[in-house]
Enzyme design. Structure first.
Site, short mmCIF file in Angstrom:
data_model
loop_
_atom_site.label_atom_id
_atom_site.label_comp_id
_atom_site.label_asym_id
_atom_site.label_seq_id
_atom_site.Cartn_x
_atom_site.Cartn_y
_atom_site.Cartn_z
CG ASP A 11 -2.97 -3.63 -5.00
OD1 ASP A 11 -1.98 -3.98 -4.80
OD2 ASP A 11 -3.69 -3.05 -4.09
CE1 TYR A 233 -13.17 -1.98 0.27
CE2 TYR A 233 -11.46 -2.31 2.01
CZ TYR A 233 -11.90 -1.61 0.90
OH TYR A 233 -11.14 -0.51 0.68
CE LYS A 236 -15.34 1.89 -3.35
NZ LYS A 236 -16.54 1.22 -2.80
C1 F6R Z 1 -8.32 1.80 -0.82
C2 F6R Z 1 -7.19 1.44 -0.17
C3 F6R Z 1 -6.62 1.57 0.95
C4 F6R Z 1 -6.86 0.83 2.29
C5 F6R Z 1 -6.07 1.51 3.58
C6 F6R Z 1 -6.35 0.50 4.55
O1 F6R Z 1 -8.80 1.16 -1.68
O2 F6R Z 1 -6.80 0.19 -0.55
O3 F6R Z 1 -7.23 2.97 1.54
O4 F6R Z 1 -8.08 0.54 2.39
O5 F6R Z 1 -5.02 1.69 3.39
O6 F6R Z 1 -5.58 -0.80 4.30
P1 F6R Z 1 -5.12 -2.07 5.52
O7 F6R Z 1 -6.70 -2.31 5.86
O8 F6R Z 1 -4.61 -2.93 4.62
O9 F6R Z 1 -4.26 -1.32 6.52
MG MG Z 2 -3.56 -1.99 -2.71
MG MG Z 3 -5.29 0.32 -6.25
#
Ligand code: F6R
Ligand code: MG
Ligand code: MG
Length: 369
Positions: A11, A233, A236
């Site tokens: 990603d 974190y 995923k």
């Molecule tokens: C799951 C994922 C998204 C983010 C969510 C919050 O793997 O990437 O669900 O966890 O959009 O993202 P932030 O913390 O970057 O705003």
């Molecule tokens: Mg992403």
């Molecule tokens: Mg992804």
């Protein structure tokens, strides 16, 4: 001849949010990998995305963990990251956890599924790409494909599959592995891989004395855990897998069959929720509702002398319409639980998310009872 089939993914930025890879990043990747073919590093390639993950599917004769091939993938992700940064795409360079390439892309953030094998007269191979879930999400379908006679008719009907397969299972916490045989060790195997956040299937091998060489994998799955590399974190570890099919292996349709059931996987919003995995064509691989639901794409290829001679987007088929419908019903049902388990993951899995930071704030307010 031996061919290596490598899927390397990362990603490197979404547009918008964590939903999908922008077309322009795919173009950068296409250009970079074309240069890789011209300079003889790889033989052929296919660039696509599943949700916000940029997927590089490459064929070559350099074997697994090859510095040139991994370097090419790293340079491709870096080039795409530059564009993502220029355009301020979301999470630009997210999975590139190290500053400089050090010979092997493993442990640097991107996910890798590779296998080297002697090409058969005709070599069908499927690349599975998942978004918003984790490597253990492949345990269920890979088990069904190679060990469940209710899924794979060939295990019962075809003498060349009858003897079963060898599963290489990794304990991704203790960094250990074990090889287990099916059908004879099926119950022990299930005892492990049912705990999918810890024990993940890494590779499948044919058994000794069969039609195919027992030291060449017939399936390979990425097992990288970003949390273990970064210590915090990141997101995923949206996994990928490569599975060979037909003549002595499960048929193409047996390989796809487990995905007709939208089984529950962990991931989805903030990597913190259980939800159904929805099989979709590439053009529907965008994570929208509650950043999901988790998706899986299946691209089928034929290989000849390391060249991808033809391909098909396999879930672009009304045969999976009912599964998608069911996935949406399950998504709706799960969503109604809001922040409650078992929609939200159990506490031990939440350790790898941002929740501990919230808990930390409350720590001093607890009294003895
Ligand atoms: C799951 C994922 C998204 C983010 C969510 C919050 O793997 O990437 O669900 O966890 O959009 O993202 P932030 O913390 O970057 O705003
Ligand atoms: Mg992403
Ligand atoms: Mg992804």
């Amino acid at each position: 001849m031996k061919t290596t089939f490598s899927i390397i993914k990362a990603d490197v930025g979404g547009c918008p949010g964590h939903s999908i890879v922008n077309e322009d990043l795919l173009e950068v990747a296409y250009e970079k990998l074309s240069e890789g073919v011209e300079s003889g590093i790889i033989k052929d390639f296919f660039v696509t995305n599943c949700g916000d993950d940029l997927e590089l599917i490459m064929t070559h004769d350099k074997g697994e963990d090859n510095e040139e091939v991994h370097g090419l993938a790293w340079d491709t992700f870096t080039a795409a990251t530059e564009v993502a940064k220029e355009r301020a795409f979301y999470g630009a360079g997210q999975d590139l956890l190290k500053d400089a390439f050090s010979g092997n892309i493993k442990g640097m953030g991107p996910g890798v599924a590779e296998m080297t094998f002697t090409e058969r007269k005709s070599e069908p191979i499927i690349a599975f790409l998942m978004d918003k879930t984790e490597p253990g999400a492949f345990n269920f379908p890979i088990f069904k494909i190679f060990a469940d006679p209710f899924n794979t008719a060939g295990l019962v009907i075809d003498p060349s599959l009858h003897s079963g397969f060898v599963f290489e299972v990794w304990d991704i916490l203790e960094h250990k592995r074990v090889f287990m045989k099916t059908p004879e060790e099926m119950y022990d195997l299930l005892a492990l891989i049912g705990a999918k956040s810890r024990f993940v299937i890494k590779r499948i091998f044919p058994k000794e004395g069969g039609k195919l060489p027992d030291d060449e994998p017939v399936a390979s799955i990425s097992t990288e855990k970003l949390f273990h590399i970064a210590g915090e974190y990141i997101g995923k570890d949206d996994p990928v897998a490569a599975v060979r099919a037909q003549s002595g292996l499960p048929a193409l349709g047996e390989v796809l069959e487990p995905f007709a059931f939208p089984y529950l996987v962990s991931g989805w919003m903030r990597g913190s929720h259980n939800g159904p995995i929805m099989p979709v064509p590439t053009y529907q691989a965008k994570c929208t509702r509650f950043d999901g639901p988790p998706r899986v794409v299946a691209l089928g290829f034929q290989l000849k002398n390391g060249i991808l001679t033809g391909w098909e987007d396999l879930f672009d088929d009304p045969a999976f319409d009912m599964t998608r419908q069911k996935a949406q019903e399950v998504a709706d049902y799960m969503r109604r639980h809001g922040p409650f388990e078992p929609h939200r993951l159990p506490l031990e899995d939440m350790e790898y998310t941002t929740l501990p930071k919230v808990m930390e704030k409350l720590r001093d307010r607890f009294e003895e009872v």
